[in-house]
Design an enzyme around this catalytic site. Sequence first.
Site, PDB file in Angstrom:
ATOM      1  N   THR A  28      -2.618 -30.929-121.229  1.00  0.00           N
ATOM      2  CA  THR A  28      -2.924 -32.353-121.256  1.00  0.00           C
ATOM      3  C   THR A  28      -3.143 -32.813-119.821  1.00  0.00           C
ATOM      4  O   THR A  28      -3.109 -32.016-118.884  1.00  0.00           O
ATOM      5  CB  THR A  28      -1.772 -33.134-121.909  1.00  0.00           C
ATOM      6  OG1 THR A  28      -2.203 -34.465-122.169  1.00  0.00           O
ATOM      7  CG2 THR A  28      -0.560 -33.184-121.006  1.00  0.00           C
ATOM      8  N   LYS A  60       1.066 -40.041-125.257  1.00  0.00           N
ATOM      9  CA  LYS A  60       1.884 -39.291-124.309  1.00  0.00           C
ATOM     10  C   LYS A  60       2.411 -40.150-123.163  1.00  0.00           C
ATOM     11  O   LYS A  60       3.074 -39.656-122.263  1.00  0.00           O
ATOM     12  CB  LYS A  60       1.074 -38.127-123.741  1.00  0.00           C
ATOM     13  CG  LYS A  60       0.514 -37.200-124.805  1.00  0.00           C
ATOM     14  CD  LYS A  60      -0.438 -36.199-124.203  1.00  0.00           C
ATOM     15  CE  LYS A  60      -1.160 -35.414-125.292  1.00  0.00           C
ATOM     16  NZ  LYS A  60      -2.182 -34.517-124.730  1.00  0.00           N
ATOM     17  N   GLY A  73       5.212 -40.505-118.678  1.00  0.00           N
ATOM     18  CA  GLY A  73       4.175 -39.715-119.321  1.00  0.00           C
ATOM     19  C   GLY A  73       4.584 -38.262-119.300  1.00  0.00           C
ATOM     20  O   GLY A  73       5.295 -37.832-118.385  1.00  0.00           O
ATOM     21  N   SER A 152      -2.626 -29.685-117.533  1.00  0.00           N
ATOM     22  CA  SER A 152      -3.678 -28.703-117.288  1.00  0.00           C
ATOM     23  C   SER A 152      -4.870 -29.299-116.545  1.00  0.00           C
ATOM     24  O   SER A 152      -5.561 -28.614-115.803  1.00  0.00           O
ATOM     25  CB  SER A 152      -4.144 -28.100-118.609  1.00  0.00           C
ATOM     26  OG  SER A 152      -4.617 -29.106-119.478  1.00  0.00           O
ATOM     27  N   ALA A 183     -11.359 -35.263-118.022  1.00  0.00           N
ATOM     28  CA  ALA A 183     -11.703 -34.948-119.415  1.00  0.00           C
ATOM     29  C   ALA A 183     -13.033 -34.214-119.518  1.00  0.00           C
ATOM     30  O   ALA A 183     -13.230 -33.398-120.426  1.00  0.00           O
ATOM     31  CB  ALA A 183     -11.739 -36.228-120.245  1.00  0.00           C
ATOM     32  N   CYS A 186     -11.741 -30.431-118.005  1.00  0.00           N
ATOM     33  CA  CYS A 186     -10.643 -29.684-118.622  1.00  0.00           C
ATOM     34  C   CYS A 186     -10.788 -29.677-120.146  1.00  0.00           C
ATOM     35  O   CYS A 186     -10.822 -30.744-120.775  1.00  0.00           O
ATOM     36  CB  CYS A 186      -9.299 -30.297-118.231  1.00  0.00           C
ATOM     37  SG  CYS A 186      -7.881 -29.495-119.003  1.00  0.00           S
ATOM     38  N   THR A 189      -8.140 -31.616-122.314  1.00  0.00           N
ATOM     39  CA  THR A 189      -7.997 -33.048-122.057  1.00  0.00           C
ATOM     40  C   THR A 189      -9.147 -33.790-122.715  1.00  0.00           C
ATOM     41  O   THR A 189     -10.289 -33.331-122.649  1.00  0.00           O
ATOM     42  CB  THR A 189      -8.015 -33.324-120.532  1.00  0.00           C
ATOM     43  OG1 THR A 189      -6.962 -32.595-119.908  1.00  0.00           O
ATOM     44  CG2 THR A 189      -7.853 -34.804-120.230  1.00  0.00           C
TER      45      THR A 189
END
Length: 202
Positions: A28, A60, A73, A152, A183, A186, A189
Site C-alpha cells: 500500500t 487505511k 495510517g 510499497s 499510484a 506502484c 497502490t
Amino acid sequence: MPLRHGLVRSYLSGVSDFERPAADWRGTTILAVRKGGKVVIAGDGQVSVGNTVMKHGARKVRRIGPSGSVLTGFAGSTADAFTLFERLEAKLERFPNQLLRACVELAKDWRTDKYLRQLEAMLICADTTGTYVLTGAGDVLEPDHPVAAIGSGGGYALAAARALFDQELDAETLARKAMAIAADICVYTNGNLTVETLDIPD
C-alpha cells in the site's frame, strides 16, 4: 531519562521497502505532509494478496485519540494494523495529548511482546506537534523533512511530495498529487484515497 533516548531517531529515508515480500505485506502507500498550518495523512484503498487485488476501497487512514486529534495510517496486514490502532488508543488514554510518549510506549511493547512481534504492519502517526513512523523493530522514527511515507509505494510518494513541496500547493493538494504519482507507478497502490487533515495552531 530523556524520552527520546534510543527510540526516536532521525528519519533518514522514506520507509518504503519491507524486509518481507510485497505479497506478504499486502502493499500500500501512506503519505504524511506538514505544510501551511496543516498536517495531512493520505492512504490508498487497495488490498492485495500476492498478485491479486482483493479490495479497492479499504480505509487505511483514520482518526484516533481525544476528539480525533491524532491521524494514523497503516501499511501491512489490516487485522494486525487494527490491533496496533487499539493499542495506540489505549496508550493515548494513558498519556493524553502526548503522542510521542504514546508511540514510544507502543514501540516498546511491540518490540518485547511475543504476540505483537508477529504483527505485520507499519504505522504513521501525526498530531499538531509531530509526525512519527512506528515499526516492529521498536523504532519511533521522526522525519527530518515535513514529508514521510511508508508502504510499497512509499518511496515514490515521498519523492513526488518532496519534489512538489516548494510549489504553491496546500498540504492536501500536494498529498493528493504525490499519491496519484505513486499510484501510477506502484502496482500495489490505487487512486482511491482516504485523506484526513488537522489544523496546526499558530
